[in-house]
Design a protein around this motif. Sequence first.
Motif, mmCIF file in Angstrom:
data_model
loop_
_atom_site.group_PDB
_atom_site.id
_atom_site.type_symbol
_atom_site.label_atom_id
_atom_site.label_comp_id
_atom_site.label_asym_id
_atom_site.label_seq_id
_atom_site.Cartn_x
_atom_site.Cartn_y
_atom_site.Cartn_z
ATOM 1 N N ALA A 427 -108.021 -51.649 -8.368
ATOM 2 C CA ALA A 427 -108.115 -50.321 -7.771
ATOM 3 C C ALA A 427 -108.080 -50.372 -6.251
ATOM 4 C CB ALA A 427 -109.395 -49.633 -8.237
ATOM 5 N N GLN A 428 -108.494 -51.496 -5.671
ATOM 6 C CA GLN A 428 -108.504 -51.625 -4.215
ATOM 7 C C GLN A 428 -107.093 -51.789 -3.647
ATOM 8 O OE1 GLN A 428 -111.552 -51.242 -2.943
ATOM 9 N NE2 GLN A 428 -112.306 -51.145 -5.054
ATOM 10 N N LEU A 429 -106.138 -52.127 -4.495
ATOM 11 C CA LEU A 429 -104.776 -52.406 -4.044
ATOM 12 C C LEU A 429 -103.765 -51.355 -4.469
ATOM 13 C CD1 LEU A 429 -104.852 -56.175 -5.016
ATOM 14 C CD2 LEU A 429 -104.662 -55.341 -2.663
ATOM 15 N N ALA A 430 -104.153 -50.486 -5.382
ATOM 16 C CA ALA A 430 -103.183 -49.592 -6.021
ATOM 17 C C ALA A 430 -102.518 -48.634 -5.054
ATOM 18 C CB ALA A 430 -103.864 -48.808 -7.148
ATOM 19 N N ASP A 431 -103.183 -48.286 -3.953
ATOM 20 C CA ASP A 431 -102.594 -47.331 -3.022
ATOM 21 C C ASP A 431 -101.775 -47.987 -1.911
ATOM 22 O OD1 ASP A 431 -104.640 -48.447 -1.582
ATOM 23 O OD2 ASP A 431 -105.830 -46.612 -1.418
ATOM 24 N N ARG A 432 -101.666 -49.340 -1.909
ATOM 25 C CA ARG A 432 -100.910 -49.981 -0.834
ATOM 26 C C ARG A 432 -100.032 -51.147 -1.300
ATOM 27 N NH1 ARG A 432 -102.861 -54.715 1.310
ATOM 28 N NH2 ARG A 432 -104.920 -55.458 0.638
ATOM 29 N N ALA A 433 -100.058 -51.444 -2.570
ATOM 30 C CA ALA A 433 -99.258 -52.550 -3.095
ATOM 31 C C ALA A 433 -98.773 -52.196 -4.493
ATOM 32 C CB ALA A 433 -100.073 -53.844 -3.112
ATOM 33 N N SER A 434 -97.894 -53.033 -5.026
ATOM 34 C CA SER A 434 -97.434 -52.871 -6.405
ATOM 35 C C SER A 434 -98.295 -53.778 -7.277
ATOM 36 C CB SER A 434 -95.953 -53.243 -6.514
ATOM 37 O OG SER A 434 -95.516 -53.123 -7.841
ATOM 38 N N VAL A 435 -99.216 -53.195 -8.009
ATOM 39 C CA VAL A 435 -100.263 -53.959 -8.699
ATOM 40 C C VAL A 435 -100.048 -53.925 -10.203
ATOM 41 C CG1 VAL A 435 -102.744 -54.329 -8.914
ATOM 42 C CG2 VAL A 435 -101.837 -53.199 -6.896
ATOM 43 N N SER A 436 -100.183 -55.082 -10.817
ATOM 44 C CA SER A 436 -100.200 -55.196 -12.271
ATOM 45 C C SER A 436 -101.511 -55.872 -12.680
ATOM 46 C CB SER A 436 -98.990 -55.991 -12.782
ATOM 47 O OG SER A 436 -98.945 -57.274 -12.178
#
Length: 504
Positions: A427-436
């Motif tokens: 959740a810490q990365l979802a707004d700035r990276a492509s996270v799986s």
Amino acid sequence: MLPWGTFAFPLGSSADMNNSILSVDTLQRHGKSGEGAAAEDVPKVSAGISGKSLLLVSCTFFLIYLLLSARRHAANLTTGYDLGIFTQIVRSYAEFSAPYSDLKGPAYNTLGDHFHPILALLAPLYKVFPSSYTLLVCQAALVAFSIVPLMKWAHKARGQNFAYWVGISYGASWGIAALIFFDFHEVSFAVPLLSLSLCAAGQKNWRAAALWSLPLVLVKEDLGLTVAAIGAYVAWKGPRVTGLAVVAFGAGATALEMLVILPYFNPLGQFAYLPPETAEEVGMLAQAAGALWPPVKWLTLFMIVAPTGFLALRSPILLVALPTLAWRFTGSNPFYWGMDFHYSAVLMPIAFAAAVHAVVNGVSARRVMPACVVGAVATSVTLFTHPLHEVVLPRTWSDSAYVRTSDALLEKIPDGATVAASNRLAAQLADRASVSEICLFPRSFPPRERPEWLIYDVADNSDPECPTGRALESADPDVPGYRVVEARNGITLLRLAGDEKTSR
């Protein structure tokens, strides 16, 4: 718990006497006979509650909801499932794309998981403020606003003190608290829509009741059945044609979403949440009994009406809760049965609207007071078992070594990178990276290309069968094709070998 003084009134003020739950005139006329006050004998109240009172209660709860959810996100207590998923959905809408979520799978169209196009309404705001916090702010605002219709109706029913009791008890109810505590969910849109629709229905404003219910079909696929239940109530108590039209619309929308739209977008070509098949030899009676077992289901039913002082049981509006209870109690997922997570949020406006409706329709003033006390006790107890009280705990406002370590390692991942992350870090990365999801890599729904970064939290037990986790927790930790960048406090950051130049 609300103090007894909350319902007291100064004997020198005639206006306060009219607004009180217990009036001297009502007690004199009904106290000796023991008969309940009829609806027409309820003391008259002023035309409406003041805007200041509504703002005081709703804005106070907005701040509480926002502080709790935002602080949990800052402390890395939110998760990829579900804040990360919803952030990716809203981010996709903001980019004028279909609602994809890589956390569900590579280029996974979430309209094959749940039907929630209403989330597109958040896209303009997210475009301006591209952050997961935007979703948390909107959720807090939507839920806090749902207090307003209930308080306005409660004031008309029995005065200002009763309105305050309804607003505070509803705002602090365990179902709402669980929604705020657990990330973000689309049902935050359903809560104010249900509040508006049911308050209108209780006041026989049938057109408004019908119209406010219709958007629920855009919130989640099962809520079409709740729309149908509202339509059935309208047909029973009001204009039959209008009610039956709403029934047909709600039931038809759910059928269309579950049988056509969701299977069309689902990678397996089916509705992902079909109830489990039962053996042919299991009879209808046995299936019905199974829907009410284990006992945790009875506890859930009890706690839905307890915060209302059991007033909700006196109103047919409570029947609107049946579709939600039916799919939850017949489901095989144990999380559906109890009081945790967000599943009971939509039941809270139904229960409190039913409570106000019961008071409007003849619950005597002398019976309202004990009910309010019982409800206040139930709410007070759940304040300690559900998370709103965490706002005032010192630990909520301090950063642990875990938070400092995870933040430091997350900062090493550049914006726009492709990352496979543990649930607690996604959740810490979802707004700035492509996270799986790291535990889905490479087991199922494998990404088309290997992610540039991996970040794994050994304390995250979301998926005990996580293959990447087992590889990193072994005596000789190794993930083929990746090198360890840093490992601290149980968190390991890895980078695709030979990717140093291409990811810059």
